[in-house]
Design an enzyme around this catalytic site. Structure first.
Site, PDB file in Angstrom:
ATOM      1  N   PHE A 104       0.852  -1.170   0.000  1.00 23.97           N
ATOM      2  CA  PHE A 104       0.000   0.000   0.000  1.00 23.97           C
ATOM      3  C   PHE A 104       0.893   1.227   0.000  1.00 23.97           C
ATOM      4  O   PHE A 104       1.800   1.361   0.820  1.00 23.97           O
ATOM      5  CB  PHE A 104      -0.875  -0.061   1.251  1.00 23.97           C
ATOM      6  CG  PHE A 104      -1.531   1.218   1.626  1.00 23.97           C
ATOM      7  CD1 PHE A 104      -1.181   1.879   2.786  1.00 23.97           C
ATOM      8  CD2 PHE A 104      -2.531   1.754   0.842  1.00 23.97           C
ATOM      9  CE1 PHE A 104      -1.806   3.056   3.167  1.00 23.97           C
ATOM     10  CE2 PHE A 104      -3.164   2.927   1.200  1.00 23.97           C
ATOM     11  CZ  PHE A 104      -2.796   3.581   2.367  1.00 23.97           C
ATOM     12  N   HIS A 155       0.362  -5.730   7.625  1.00 22.88           N
ATOM     13  CA  HIS A 155      -0.971  -5.167   7.678  1.00 22.88           C
ATOM     14  C   HIS A 155      -1.617  -5.060   6.320  1.00 22.88           C
ATOM     15  O   HIS A 155      -2.609  -5.677   6.038  1.00 22.88           O
ATOM     16  CB  HIS A 155      -0.926  -3.747   8.247  1.00 22.88           C
ATOM     17  CG  HIS A 155      -0.584  -3.682   9.679  1.00 22.88           C
ATOM     18  ND1 HIS A 155      -1.314  -4.314  10.639  1.00 22.88           N
ATOM     19  CD2 HIS A 155       0.403  -3.025  10.331  1.00 22.88           C
ATOM     20  CE1 HIS A 155      -0.780  -4.040  11.818  1.00 22.88           C
ATOM     21  NE2 HIS A 155       0.243  -3.265  11.663  1.00 22.88           N
ATOM     22  N   THR A 156      -0.996  -4.229   5.517  1.00 25.13           N
ATOM     23  CA  THR A 156      -1.631  -3.718   4.315  1.00 25.13           C
ATOM     24  C   THR A 156      -2.299  -4.800   3.504  1.00 25.13           C
ATOM     25  O   THR A 156      -1.688  -5.765   3.106  1.00 25.13           O
ATOM     26  CB  THR A 156      -0.580  -3.012   3.465  1.00 25.13           C
ATOM     27  OG1 THR A 156       0.387  -2.471   4.313  1.00 25.13           O
ATOM     28  CG2 THR A 156      -1.228  -1.947   2.675  1.00 25.13           C
ATOM     29  N   GLN A 157      -3.613  -4.579   3.293  1.00 26.78           N
ATOM     30  CA  GLN A 157      -4.373  -5.679   2.715  1.00 26.78           C
ATOM     31  C   GLN A 157      -4.813  -5.338   1.313  1.00 26.78           C
ATOM     32  O   GLN A 157      -4.295  -4.457   0.682  1.00 26.78           O
ATOM     33  CB  GLN A 157      -5.599  -5.972   3.577  1.00 26.78           C
ATOM     34  CG  GLN A 157      -5.626  -5.321   4.937  1.00 26.78           C
ATOM     35  CD  GLN A 157      -6.210  -3.919   4.923  1.00 26.78           C
ATOM     36  OE1 GLN A 157      -6.000  -3.139   3.988  1.00 26.78           O
ATOM     37  NE2 GLN A 157      -6.952  -3.577   5.958  1.00 26.78           N
TER      38      GLN A 157
END
Lengths: 233, 274
Positions: free
Chosen positions: A23, B51-53
């Protein structure tokens, strides 16, 4: 067939390599801003377009904020970071006022901003800041920043997506660089005309600049705001 | 670099990796019982917490437009599981306070979590019992901070939210995305809508000379036109949607409705017809 660089190994079979999807917390919302310091005034100008890639999020999202009667800040880059940073500055200025009984001077805000930016040195605020205002002597002041807090006082500066188009023009017209000319102090009217011309020209060539121009004029009388149209294409 | 003087002068042991510099096979068993165990607290290196999904069950575009007297929003009733049209009765427009509607696109589980957060906030405000309720700009700023702080922890709520409402007689319409970018505009469209519907919304506002010249009926017609275009062209949309109207009288979210579509022309096209 393919050129190699040192350390590269070329093989004749497919190779398994881990791919990482991550992300990206940053986004460039575009836009251009500038500030010019005069003898007894300061102009802070910014367009109001907020973009994301090839799309326009909104035609009117102001990039400049009045911090006090003597100081205006303008920020470009990642709007989420810029707005958070603006709020932090405003809150700190309020605490300062409660503690010291007076408004923070432009120079004090300038140093504080540098410290705030460096505090996030390892996950920076992606924001290109320009602080414009009047110093303690009433003269125009412009402070320029990089995203991690390096700062310097200048006579004029442009930042943002069209900075490379406008800054050379400002160097020539405000500081009389690269021309045989008598240097003279510029009046507010002349500075405003140069500013408006800079933005209309930048709007022609930079896709992220346009829609509206918001001008903050800081004088001993206070801060006056003007808004004018720019091309919306 | 070995910081311990007692080790200097002796050969280094390869069995000991004091600083977790590389993954070492752990002997703790097959099924991890906690995040701490996975991370390797207390003994040899485990896996780093990640985390990053990516979004799983998702909603497509949300539209919003200001008109004379308020704000109108639209969103279809579909929650997709990739290319599967999994849940076909999802309400992606949600009333928050007396004069605010939240529209959600993106991950639906994160939307449900945000609904829970907003409900908790509204209860806290109610308990304060000071005669004030949260207005649209207040909810907007709260939501913005939540989204921004999650992205700053590199664990975003994978949504683009649209918040519409009326405050002090004026319409309010804003959006916040997963990276915490907030913006307000007379017309908003998320996802595919930003490419297909936003040009239509902006043109309609321009043709009428501003949002003050759009009536409630106009706004509904414009949004239905956009929803039709989206159903034709967005492969993750559905022809069943709701309109939400916020005005000085309050919030009204309509029953699900559809638009008329034409498919008969396909019969005349080679390859598509019978």
């Amino acid at each position: 067939m393919f050129s190699t660089y040192p350390g590269q190994v070329v093989v004749d079979h497919p190779v398994k390599v881990p791919i990482e999807h991550r992300f990206d917390p940053y986004v460039d919302n575009g836009g251009t801003l500038l500030s010019i310091a005069g003898e007894d005034f300061c102009v802070v100008a910014a367009d109001t377009r907020q973009s994301e890639g090839y799309s326009i999020n909104s035609r009117y999202v102001p990039k400049s904020v009045k911090l006090s009667d003597k100081t205006v800040i303008s920020m470009g880059g990642c709007y989420a970071d810029c707005l958070t940073l603006t709020k932090k500055i405003q809150q700190s200025m309020e605490w300062y006022h409660h503690a010291h009984g007076k408004t923070m001077s432009t120079a004090a805000v300038a140093q504080m901003l540098s410290i705030m930016l460096y505090q996030k040195r390892f996950f920076p605020f992606y924001s290109w800041c320009i602080l414009g205002g009047l110093d303690e002597e009433g003269k125009g002041a412009v402070y320029t920043y990089d995203p991690v807090g390096s700062y310097e006082r200048e006579s004029c500066r442009c930042a943002g997506s069209a900075s490379s188009l406008i800054q050379p023009f400002l160097d020539n017209q405000i500081n009389f660089k690269n021309q045989v000319s008598q240097k003279k102090t510029l009046s507010l009217d002349q500075v405003l005309r140069i500013t408006k011309d800079s933005f209309t020209s930048a709007t022609e060539r930079d896709i992220y600049t346009g829609d509206y121009l918001e001008l903050f004029v800081i004088t001993s009388k206070g801060v006056e705001v003007q808004k004018m149209d720019l091309k919306k294409d | 670099m070995d910081h311990f003087p007692t080790n200097w002068g002796n050969p280094r042991s390869e069995d000991v990796d004091s600083y977790n510099t590389y993954p070492v096979a752990s002997h703790s068993g097959t099924v991890p019982h906690s995040v701490r165990q996975i991370a390797g607290f207390g003994h040899a290196a485990g896996h780093p917490t990640s985390h990053t999904q990516q979004p799983v069950v998702t909603g497509t575009s949300v539209l919003g437009i200001k008109y004379n007297g308020g704000v109108m929003m639209a969103a279809d009733n579909l929650a997709s599981y990739g290319s599967l049209a999994r849940f076909r009765d999802v309400e992606r427009l949600h009333q928050v306070a007396d004069f605010t509607v939240l529209g959600a696109s993106g991950d639906m589980s994160d939307y449900q979590y945000v609904k829970h957060l907003l409900d908790s906030q509204m209860i806290k405000e109610y308990n304060a019992d000071d005669g004030h309720t949260l207005a649209t700009p207040n909810i907007y700023e709260y939501l913005w901070r939540v989204m921004y702080n999650r992205r700053s922890k590199m664990n975003p709520l994978w949504n683009t939210f649209v918040l519409g409402g009326v405050h002090k007689g004026e319409g309010f319409l804003g959006a916040i995305d997963l990276k915490g970018t907030p913006y307000q505009s007379p017309s908003i469209a998320t996802g595919f809508g930003s490419h297909l519907a936003q040009p239509i919304l902006r043109k309609e506002i321009e043709n009428r000379g501003g949002e003050e010249n759009i009536t409630e009926e106009d706004a509904a017609q414009i949004l239905k036109k956009c929803m039709k275009v989206l159903f034709y062209r967005d492969a993750r949309s559905m022809n069943k949607f709701q309109l939400a109207r916020i005005s000085a009288e309050g919030v009204k979210i309509s029953e699900p409705m559809s638009v008329e579509t034409e498919w008969a022309f396909a019969e005349k096209i080679r390859g598509y017809g019978a």
